[in-house]
Scaffold this active site. Structure first.
Site, PDB file in Angstrom:
ATOM      1  N   LYS A 176       0.878  -1.168   0.000  1.00  0.00           N
ATOM      2  CA  LYS A 176       0.000   0.000   0.000  1.00  0.00           C
ATOM      3  C   LYS A 176       0.915   1.218   0.000  1.00  0.00           C
ATOM      4  O   LYS A 176       1.444   1.625   1.032  1.00  0.00           O
ATOM      5  CB  LYS A 176      -0.881  -0.008   1.252  1.00  0.00           C
ATOM      6  CG  LYS A 176      -2.246   0.616   1.071  1.00  0.00           C
ATOM      7  CD  LYS A 176      -2.209   2.104   0.759  1.00  0.00           C
ATOM      8  CE  LYS A 176      -1.991   2.952   1.970  1.00  0.00           C
ATOM      9  NZ  LYS A 176      -1.787   4.381   1.641  1.00  0.00           N
ATOM     10  N   GLU A 252       9.376   1.341  11.011  1.00  0.00           N
ATOM     11  CA  GLU A 252      10.358   2.436  10.905  1.00  0.00           C
ATOM     12  C   GLU A 252       9.549   3.716  11.019  1.00  0.00           C
ATOM     13  O   GLU A 252       8.730   4.004  10.156  1.00  0.00           O
ATOM     14  CB  GLU A 252      11.070   2.424   9.545  1.00  0.00           C
ATOM     15  CG  GLU A 252      11.686   1.086   9.133  1.00  0.00           C
ATOM     16  CD  GLU A 252      12.982   0.776   9.826  1.00  0.00           C
ATOM     17  OE1 GLU A 252      13.422   1.580  10.671  1.00  0.00           O
ATOM     18  OE2 GLU A 252      13.548  -0.284   9.545  1.00  0.00           O
ATOM     19  N   CYS A 286      13.438  10.933   7.214  1.00  0.00           N
ATOM     20  CA  CYS A 286      13.254  10.526   8.614  1.00  0.00           C
ATOM     21  C   CYS A 286      14.541  10.687   9.406  1.00  0.00           C
ATOM     22  O   CYS A 286      14.511  10.967  10.593  1.00  0.00           O
ATOM     23  CB  CYS A 286      12.798   9.076   8.663  1.00  0.00           C
ATOM     24  SG  CYS A 286      13.892   7.985   7.753  1.00  0.00           S
ATOM     25  N   GLU A 388       8.437  16.281  15.786  1.00  0.00           N
ATOM     26  CA  GLU A 388       8.936  16.117  14.425  1.00  0.00           C
ATOM     27  C   GLU A 388       8.154  17.037  13.484  1.00  0.00           C
ATOM     28  O   GLU A 388       6.926  17.017  13.463  1.00  0.00           O
ATOM     29  CB  GLU A 388       8.761  14.663  13.968  1.00  0.00           C
ATOM     30  CG  GLU A 388       9.299  14.431  12.559  1.00  0.00           C
ATOM     31  CD  GLU A 388       9.027  13.012  12.036  1.00  0.00           C
ATOM     32  OE1 GLU A 388       7.871  12.557  12.122  1.00  0.00           O
ATOM     33  OE2 GLU A 388       9.969  12.380  11.534  1.00  0.00           O
TER      34      GLU A 388
HETATM   35  P1  NAD Z   1       2.002   8.399   7.537  1.00  0.00           P
HETATM   36  O1  NAD Z   1       2.125   7.636   8.809  1.00  0.00           O
HETATM   37  O2  NAD Z   1       1.050   9.515   7.472  1.00  0.00           O
HETATM   38  O3  NAD Z   1       1.607   7.414   6.342  1.00  0.00           O
HETATM   39  C1  NAD Z   1       2.378   6.272   6.028  1.00  0.00           C
HETATM   40  C2  NAD Z   1       1.503   5.249   5.346  1.00  0.00           C
HETATM   41  O4  NAD Z   1       0.543   4.748   6.279  1.00  0.00           O
HETATM   42  C3  NAD Z   1       0.693   5.791   4.166  1.00  0.00           C
HETATM   43  O5  NAD Z   1       0.706   4.835   3.141  1.00  0.00           O
HETATM   44  C4  NAD Z   1      -0.687   5.956   4.763  1.00  0.00           C
HETATM   45  O6  NAD Z   1      -1.723   5.901   3.807  1.00  0.00           O
HETATM   46  C5  NAD Z   1      -0.748   4.771   5.701  1.00  0.00           C
HETATM   47  N1  NAD Z   1      -1.712   4.860   6.786  1.00  0.00           N
HETATM   48  C6  NAD Z   1      -2.138   5.960   7.447  1.00  0.00           C
HETATM   49  N2  NAD Z   1      -3.017   5.627   8.410  1.00  0.00           N
HETATM   50  C7  NAD Z   1      -3.162   4.284   8.372  1.00  0.00           C
HETATM   51  C8  NAD Z   1      -3.936   3.340   9.104  1.00  0.00           C
HETATM   52  N3  NAD Z   1      -4.729   3.712  10.107  1.00  0.00           N
HETATM   53  N4  NAD Z   1      -3.852   2.038   8.764  1.00  0.00           N
HETATM   54  C9  NAD Z   1      -3.044   1.627   7.770  1.00  0.00           C
HETATM   55  N5  NAD Z   1      -2.295   2.470   7.033  1.00  0.00           N
HETATM   56  C10 NAD Z   1      -2.336   3.788   7.329  1.00  0.00           C
HETATM   57  O7  NAD Z   1       3.491   8.869   7.198  1.00  0.00           O
HETATM   58  P2  NAD Z   1       3.955   9.791   5.970  1.00  0.00           P
HETATM   59  O8  NAD Z   1       3.439  11.166   6.221  1.00  0.00           O
HETATM   60  O9  NAD Z   1       3.659   9.114   4.704  1.00  0.00           O
HETATM   61  O10 NAD Z   1       5.546   9.781   6.143  1.00  0.00           O
HETATM   62  C11 NAD Z   1       6.231  10.634   6.994  1.00  0.00           C
HETATM   63  C12 NAD Z   1       6.590   9.955   8.306  1.00  0.00           C
HETATM   64  O11 NAD Z   1       7.324   8.769   8.026  1.00  0.00           O
HETATM   65  C13 NAD Z   1       7.481  10.767   9.212  1.00  0.00           C
HETATM   66  O12 NAD Z   1       7.067  10.623  10.548  1.00  0.00           O
HETATM   67  C14 NAD Z   1       8.854  10.136   9.036  1.00  0.00           C
HETATM   68  O13 NAD Z   1       9.747  10.309  10.108  1.00  0.00           O
HETATM   69  C15 NAD Z   1       8.481   8.706   8.866  1.00  0.00           C
HETATM   70  N6  NAD Z   1       9.534   7.976   8.168  1.00  0.00           N
HETATM   71  C16 NAD Z   1      10.328   7.124   8.883  1.00  0.00           C
HETATM   72  C17 NAD Z   1      11.358   6.431   8.253  1.00  0.00           C
HETATM   73  C18 NAD Z   1      12.257   5.500   9.016  1.00  0.00           C
HETATM   74  O14 NAD Z   1      12.984   4.755   8.380  1.00  0.00           O
HETATM   75  N7  NAD Z   1      12.222   5.506  10.337  1.00  0.00           N
HETATM   76  C19 NAD Z   1      11.569   6.618   6.880  1.00  0.00           C
HETATM   77  C20 NAD Z   1      10.739   7.516   6.175  1.00  0.00           C
HETATM   78  C21 NAD Z   1       9.728   8.175   6.833  1.00  0.00           C
END
Ligand code: NAD
Length: 484
Positions: A176, A252, A286, A388
């Site tokens: 997804k 992550e 991230c 963040e």
């Molecule tokens: P997000 O959590 O908003 O979304 C990530 C994914 O989760 C998307 O595909 C979204 O549609 C899905 N999602 C959202 N709610 C959900 C639910 N209830 N059930 C299932 N799926 C759901 O994150 P984002 O805005 O896409 O990315 C930014 C975040 O990601 C930041 O916090 C960043 O630090 C983190 N990040 C972490 C790493 C790492 O390796 N630690 C790497 C990249 C990004």
């Protein structure tokens, strides 16, 4: 108008519901994306299960490895298609995606194919009372159908970082992608078909989180394990879904990473590295730095140099070779980052540079642009020093002792990464050991050997990926005990 479809059981599948994908650069409508409903997700999970029960489940490792090498080669053959799609979705500079996102996206298939091909397991001889003994050996088996939930900041790279090892270990996946970045995951479906990947091994369902494809996938009882990259808040919701059936998760998540700059550092290297860690990908990394602690004797000089570096970064279109920074991913994210910029000022920050939305030329003015921003003067409790932001910004604070800066860097719920800048090796080793993070860089940032463990401490993650560490999540390690 481009249509981005789901990829289920080797077919591109339309949907009753479509959502718009807009360009972060100028807000033009670039595609319509098919939103997967509960039935589509169910079909994808069943296709994945059928693949596991078919030839894919019986395939010799050498043949699986050949297929994954083929995937990497085909991504590289279609390099420009992936580059175009990734930059259209994210608005990031092509110069960046050409060196990081696409080549790393391809490499993720080869590196894990090599790991799986070469990794040994353990063996023990056991003495038994009858003197005949027993042999114990471990074997790895796929965990099953893996649900892969991805973010938008490095779409192909972070998705293949999960799909590469999952497939190398013999699993089938339902991916997804983020609703903001649907294209490269879909293109990968074409690659899978081109190289002859069996149907159902790789599936893509598009949509949002709650009440959409994300939730349908993570709550689906046919999914055996869930790997997720994204916000900690989302991870918490996914963990609740995974609790049903006690399914394993690999997470992550977010960070509020500190850079620690000692007065004995190589000053130019520290500035160059901190400029990248704060501003690359418009701060949407991230591992990026949002808190910079600088030892007091070089504080003023450091602030001045980082300011001039930030101001030299040109905002522009992805295909302009002089572009240093692209836009944020969406209007929604632009509003979020801007609200932090306003909060910093309300809480008393000194704005060293930036602080708002820049005036862009022509149609670019409709895009999701934001100024690279540096603040000083806030206490460690200020909102922008704790939460963040995920934008191109940092707060710089002075420190007076190693003990003090370690305590302050650790005083946060996150624990993803840190960058330590010093020429004193003993100190670098000491501080790296005491910072509560999964990744500590010394005199560098974002330097990655894909065989090493990657992941976050505290609320930044659960589990480690990379090299053999990925096998812990993507396989069941089974012991076979043979009584002789
Ligand atoms: P997000 O959590 O908003 O979304 C990530 C994914 O989760 C998307 O595909 C979204 O549609 C899905 N999602 C959202 N709610 C959900 C639910 N209830 N059930 C299932 N799926 C759901 O994150 P984002 O805005 O896409 O990315 C930014 C975040 O990601 C930041 O916090 C960043 O630090 C983190 N990040 C972490 C790493 C790492 O390796 N630690 C790497 C990249 C990004």
């Amino acid at each position: 108008m481009k249509q981005i479809k789901n990829f289920i059981d080797g077919q591109f599948v339309a949907s009753k519901t479509w959502f718009d994908k807009r360009s972060p650069v100028d807000n033009t409508l670039i595609a319509q994306v098919a939103e997967a409903g509960q039935t589509d997700v169910d079909t994808a999970v069943k296709a994945a299960r059928a693949a596991l029960n078919g030839p894919w489940g019986q395939m010799a490792i050498a043949d699986r490895v050949d297929l994954l090498y083929g995937v990497a080669d085909e991504i590289n053959r279609r390099f420009d298609d992936f580059l175009e799609a990734e930059c259209a979705d994210t608005g990031k500079p092509m110069s960046l995606a050409r060196h990081v996102d696409i080549p790393r996206g391809a490499a993720n298939f080869k590196i894990f194919a090599d790991v799986v091909k070469n990794v040994p397991t353990e063996f023990f001889e056991t003495a038994t009372p009858d003197g005949r003994g027993a042999l114990n050996y471990a074997m790895r088996r796929p965990v099953g159908v893996v649900g892969v939930i991805c973010p938008w900041n490095l779409p192909l790279l972070l998705m293949t970082w999960k799909v590469g090892p999952a497939l190398a270990c013999g699993n089938a996946v339902v991916v997804k992608p983020s609703e903001e970045t649907p294209q490269t995951a879909t293109l990968l479906g074409e690659v899978m078909n081109a190289v002859g990947m069996p149907k159902g091994v790789y599936n893509v369902v598009h949509g949002f989180g709650p009440d959409s494809a994300g939730e349908h996938l993570t709550t689906h009882p046919g999914v055996n394990a869930i790997t997720f990259t994204g916000e900690t808040r989302t991870g918490t919701a996914i963990m609740r879904a995974a609790a049903e059936g006690a399914r394993p998760v690999s997470f992550e998540m977010g960070g509020k990473n500190a850079a620690i700059v000692f007065a004995d550092c190589d000053f130019d290297a520290a500035i160059e590295g901190t400029l990248r860690s704060c501003f690359i990908n418009c701060g949407q990394v991230c591992l990026g730095t949002e808190r910079v602690y600088v030892e007091r004797p070089i504080f003023d000089r450091f602030v001045a140099a980082l300011k001039s570096g930030a101001e030299a970064m040109k905002l522009g279109r992805p295909n302009d070779p002089s572009t240093g920074i692209g836009p944020l991913i969406s209007k929604e994210h632009q509003n979020k980052v801007l609200s932090y910029y306003q909060k910093a000022v309300a809480e008393g920050a000194t704005v060293i540079t930036g602080g708002g939305v820049p005036k862009m030329d022509g149609e670019l003015d409709q895009g999701c642009w934001i100024q690279p921003t540096i603040w000083t003067g806030l206490g460690d409790d200020a909102t922008v020093c704790r939460e963040e932001i995920f934008g191109p910004c940092c707060h710089i604070a002075p420190f007076d002792s190693e003990e003090d800066v370690i305590r302050r860097a650790n005083d946060n719920v996150y624990g993803l990464a840190t960058a330590i800048w010093t020429t004193n090796l003993a100190r670098a080793h000491r501080v790296a050991g005491r910072i509560e993070v999964g990744l500590a860089w010394v005199n560098s940032w974002f330097l990655r050997d894909l065989r090493t463990p990657f992941g976050g401490a505290k609320q930044s993650g659960i589990g480690r990926e990379g090299g053999v560490h990925s096998l812990e999540f993507y396989t069941e390690l089974k012991n076979v005990c043979i009584k002789l």
